[in-house]
Enzyme design. Structure first.
Site, mmCIF file in Angstrom:
data_model
loop_
_atom_site.group_PDB
_atom_site.id
_atom_site.type_symbol
_atom_site.label_atom_id
_atom_site.label_comp_id
_atom_site.label_asym_id
_atom_site.label_seq_id
_atom_site.Cartn_x
_atom_site.Cartn_y
_atom_site.Cartn_z
ATOM 1 C CG ASP A 34 -9.060 5.842 -0.329
ATOM 2 O OD1 ASP A 34 -8.501 4.791 -0.700
ATOM 3 O OD2 ASP A 34 -9.301 6.078 0.879
ATOM 4 C CG HIS A 35 -5.102 3.807 -0.839
ATOM 5 N ND1 HIS A 35 -6.064 4.322 -0.010
ATOM 6 C CD2 HIS A 35 -4.044 3.511 -0.040
ATOM 7 C CE1 HIS A 35 -5.617 4.326 1.242
ATOM 8 N NE2 HIS A 35 -4.393 3.855 1.245
ATOM 9 C CG ASP A 63 -6.026 3.161 5.645
ATOM 10 O OD1 ASP A 63 -5.522 3.155 4.508
ATOM 11 O OD2 ASP A 63 -5.733 3.995 6.515
ATOM 12 N NE ARG A 79 1.791 5.784 8.865
ATOM 13 C CZ ARG A 79 0.825 4.882 8.774
ATOM 14 N NH1 ARG A 79 0.569 4.303 7.622
ATOM 15 N NH2 ARG A 79 0.106 4.564 9.825
ATOM 16 C CB SER A 122 0.432 0.945 5.915
ATOM 17 O OG SER A 122 -0.572 0.248 5.233
ATOM 18 N NE ARG A 164 1.433 -0.355 3.031
ATOM 19 C CZ ARG A 164 2.220 0.704 2.758
ATOM 20 N NH1 ARG A 164 3.447 0.527 2.325
ATOM 21 N NH2 ARG A 164 1.766 1.922 2.905
#
Length: 778
Positions: free
Chosen positions: A126-127, A191, A473, A668, A670
């Protein structure tokens, strides 16, 4: 159905799900559940047993979040439980990974040497889809540009038993809600907005890839025992007020770090006035207050959603265990917030931070006073936060009113469906056409502009402008890489209204629009069905189930690839203190994971650690000169980019540290924001306070996340200092370390640094990383 019902067994490698239930599932349920990979497992009876053990031990009523979390303890009898202090060892039911973080997670899993994942796991593409023209064209382009990465993830999934949702299937959190979340499940996802599943009574927690690897390897997962913030809802939502306004209000109350270390638990009579997908919206954006996750109690709205998504049998069993899926009467919260939904007004938060809350009725005046651009250039609805059938229907009801008056959006308008199922259903039911007719562009079923995957053309970089979104965000430059863009987050309904008006100075509850014929009219409050009257249209089949036999499948990574790179183990701790380290950068103010490791165009390198490291801290503000990506190389005296100076230090055998402010690493999940400093020679990150996920990610990669015992000591460190961290030979939980600061004139001073390491995490540091430690124990 018997009480020892297990929704599914952990039937890894069978290529099909095994149902432990005497009654046959409906054909619809079988179809819906066949996409689960390898199966979603929870034993309600086991959770019930664990809850009773813990309740008896603690001798007090339990909150809902405590029930689900403690119900997944590895050792409910012996586990020490103290909210906010002890670390829990948990057994989550499943793992979900989006494609940008799955690359590094799967590379780490490959490095572990394990043959298959030990719990049901899925990858969701999806990213990596950039919004440019429209859904179909953008999706096709993404498949071509990212073919190498998609092939890697698909083959790695097939090899190691992980389900693969292809590009175009939708956003990870919507797919989880439609397929994998259900009351009482514990899921971890790579995520930060994984908490979306709390709208279906699940404990869904965002983590870094290394945490996901632990769970996929069958190792108990560690989480600091969360505190619990209770949000008691009374009254009823109505008119222009939406579920999004609840979390916008809560964010304004708690701020971006007010939920750190806590689960936010919504309860009270007002809950029943919110749809299941509306509850998911609220839980999703709970990430913006730093919360571990958010959750709602099981109710009839969740039951209806389960039935509509082909999971009526799960709802039937949840009904039998309903007492375990709601809080105990008399349970205690660490903090209580009261919100009367009948009095709650529509809100809009921003710019530049999601906790700057304003009633919509006041935003025009505030914008004028603050010098923010009033003209709305673009309105964007959708994203993982607000892309449900109900969201799209309510937005379409406003668009239809405008079209009936001959009016279209004054601002540009984009629509991002959350999943292929949502896209297909809103097309069938006419919502997509209405939104297109009013001026909207329907984008791909993907994250798109919400994460910076937006090839924006209407303004130049540096041009001051305003956008309004239904995203979660709105950090500086997040959506379009333009630091001058003022981004505001609000509900899809308010976005639609402001896009029609073309200005922030518009309150749809009181103000009028002007039709092309000069007629003044006021929008009626939005309406929309919670769920489609007919069944959802599933759209195209985009799910790849891993084969039963995968020994012949090869997962190749080309050594010359600039997108993917196999990982090399980080070096172990040398056994002594860390001495004479340079300050790479002393960061001023907010430093999110977007500042540490930007997304947008950098997403293409998420599977290549060396290449992605070229974005290390390029968005952070250097306190020395208020510049970005401009720091002094203490070896040469020259200024250069942050990653360039870090590489120079590493090449010369010089370790370095980063000094930061409050809530460092918010945003995030990440883990690249932790991998990159480790890869380029960093040893410690010293700040006033950390965001939860980032602090854990740093520990996992063998770095030292440390906090000032006295926050004022931040002022003692100068950008050209050298720092030694002492006390590591006796490194122990609860025992502070010492930083010896050597100034450029040779003078020294010492300060105390706190940490939150437990014994297990100290072993990660000594081994060089959590993955190194896992290999040592094999």
């Amino acid at each position: 159905l018997s009480l020892n019902y297990v929704i599914t067994s952990l039937a890894l490698g069978t290529g099909a799900r095994r149902f432990h239930v005497s009654a046959a599932f409906s054909a619809k349920a079988k179809v819906a559940m066949s996409r689960f990979e390898p199966g979603s497992s929870i034993n309600y009876e086991k959770m019930h047993e664990n809850i009773n053990i813990v309740r008896k031990r603690l001798n007090r009523p339990l909150t809902l979040s405590e029930k689900i979390v403690y119900g997944h303890l590895d050792d409910p009898v012996g586990q020490e439980i103290d909210r906010g202090r002890t670390y829990l060892r948990l057994r989550p039911d499943r793992v979900a990974m989006q494609d940008a973080t799955a690359q590094m997670a799967m590379l780490q899993f490959i490095s572990s040497g394990l043959p298959k994942v030990a719990v049901p796991s899925t990858i969701h593409c999806d990213h990596l889809i950039e919004a440019q023209i429209g859904g179909a064209q953008d999706l096709q382009r993404a498949k071509e540009v990212n073919q190498e990465v998609y092939n890697f993830l698909a083959s790695a999934g097939a090899k190691y038993g992980v389900g693969f949702w292809k590009p175009g299937s939708g956003i990870i959190h919507q797919i989880i809600l439609e397929n994998y979340a259900y009351p009482g499940v514990m899921l971890i996802g790579t995520d930060s907005h994984t908490p979306n599943g709390g709208g279906l009574g699940s404990i869904c927690i965002g983590v870094g890839g290394a945490d996901a690897v632990d769970v996929m390897a069958g190792i108990p997962w560690e989480l600091k025992c969360p505190k619990v913030i209770g949000v008691r809802l009374t009254g009823t939502l109505s008119g222009w007020t939406s579920p999004k306004d609840v979390i916008l209000k809560v964010a304004g109350i708690l701020t971006v770090k007010g939920g750190t270390g806590a689960i936010v638990e919504y309860h009270g009579p007002g809950v029943d006035s919110i749809s299941c997908t509306g509850m998911a919206t609220i839980c999703n954006m709970g990430a913006e207050i730093g919360a571990t996750t958010s959750v709602f109690p099981y109710n009839h709205r969740m039951r209806t959603y389960l039935e509509k998504t082909g999971r009526a049998e799960i709802a039937s069993v949840a009904d039998q265990f309903q007492d375990d899926l709601v809080p105990d009467p008399g349970c205690e919260y660490d903090q209580i917030i009261e919100i009367n939904l009948s009095e709650l007004k529509p809100h809009i938060n921003g710019p530049f931070t999601p906790d700057l809350a304003h009633p919509v009725s006041e935003i025009g005046a505030v914008a004028k006073k603050s010098g923010w651009p009033l003209e709305v250039k673009v309105g964007l609805i959708g994203s993982c936060t607000n892309s449900s059938y109900e969201d799209m229907g309510r937005a379409a009801s406003l668009a239809k009113q405008a079209l009936d008056k001959g009016l279209k959006c004054k601002a540009q308008f984009t629509v991002t469906p959350g999943s292929e199922q949502i896209r297909a259903t809103i097309e069938r039911d006419g919502y997509a056409k209405i939104l297109s007719d009013v001026g909207g562009i329907v984008l791909a079923n993907a994250c798109g502009p919400c994460i910076g995957q937006w090839d924006r053309k209407d303004v130049k970089k540096g041009e001051k402008n305003t956008i309004v979104t239904s995203f979660n965000r709105n950090f500086t430059a997040r959506n379009d890489a333009n630091p001058a863009t003022h981004a505001f987050v609000t509900s899809p309904e308010i976005v639609t209204a402001l896009a029609l008006a073309g200005t922030l100075n518009f309150n749809p509850e009181t103000d009028y629009l002007t039709a092309p014929n000069g007629e003044k009219f006021k929008l009626e409050p939005p309406t929309g069905d919670e769920l489609p009257s007919r069944d959802f249209d599933p759209g195209q089949d985009t799910y790849q189930h891993p084969p039963a036999e995968s020994s012949s499948i090869k997962v190749d990574v080309n050594p010359s690839s600039n997108r993917l790179q196999l990982l090399e183990p980080f070096d172990k701790w040398h056994g002594g203190d860390l001495t004479n380290m340079k300050v790479l950068i002393k960061v001023k103010g907010k430093c999110t994971t977007d500042h540490i490791s930007a997304a947008g165009p950098w997403l293409k390198f998420r599977g290549h650690l060396d290449n992605i490291s070229n974005n290390l801290l390029i968005g952070a503000v250097n306190i020395e000169n208020d510049g970005v990506n401009k720091v002094k190389n203490q070896l040469t005296g020259e200024y250069g980019g942050v990653p360039d100076v870090a590489r120079h230090y590493k090449a010369n055998g010089v370790n370095w540290v980063v000094v930061g402010d409050e809530n460092y690493g918010e945003g995030s999940s990440r883990e690249h924001a932790a991998l990159e400093p480790r890869h380029l020679g960093g040893r410690a990150i010293i700040v006033k306070s950390f965001a939860r996920i980032h602090e854990t990610n740093l520990k996992k990669q063998g770095l030292l996340p440390l906090t000032f015992a006295d926050p004022h000591d931040y002022n003692k460190i100068r950008p050209d200092d050298s720092i030694s961290i002492t006390g590591l030979k006796s490194f122990a939980p609860g025992k502070p370390l010492t930083a010896v600061i050597t100034h450029i004139n040779g003078s020294q001073e010492s300060i105390s640094l706190n940490h939150t390491f437990n014994e297990t995490q100290i072993e990660w540091f000594k081994a060089g990383s959590a993955l190194n430690r896992m290999k040592e124990l094999q």
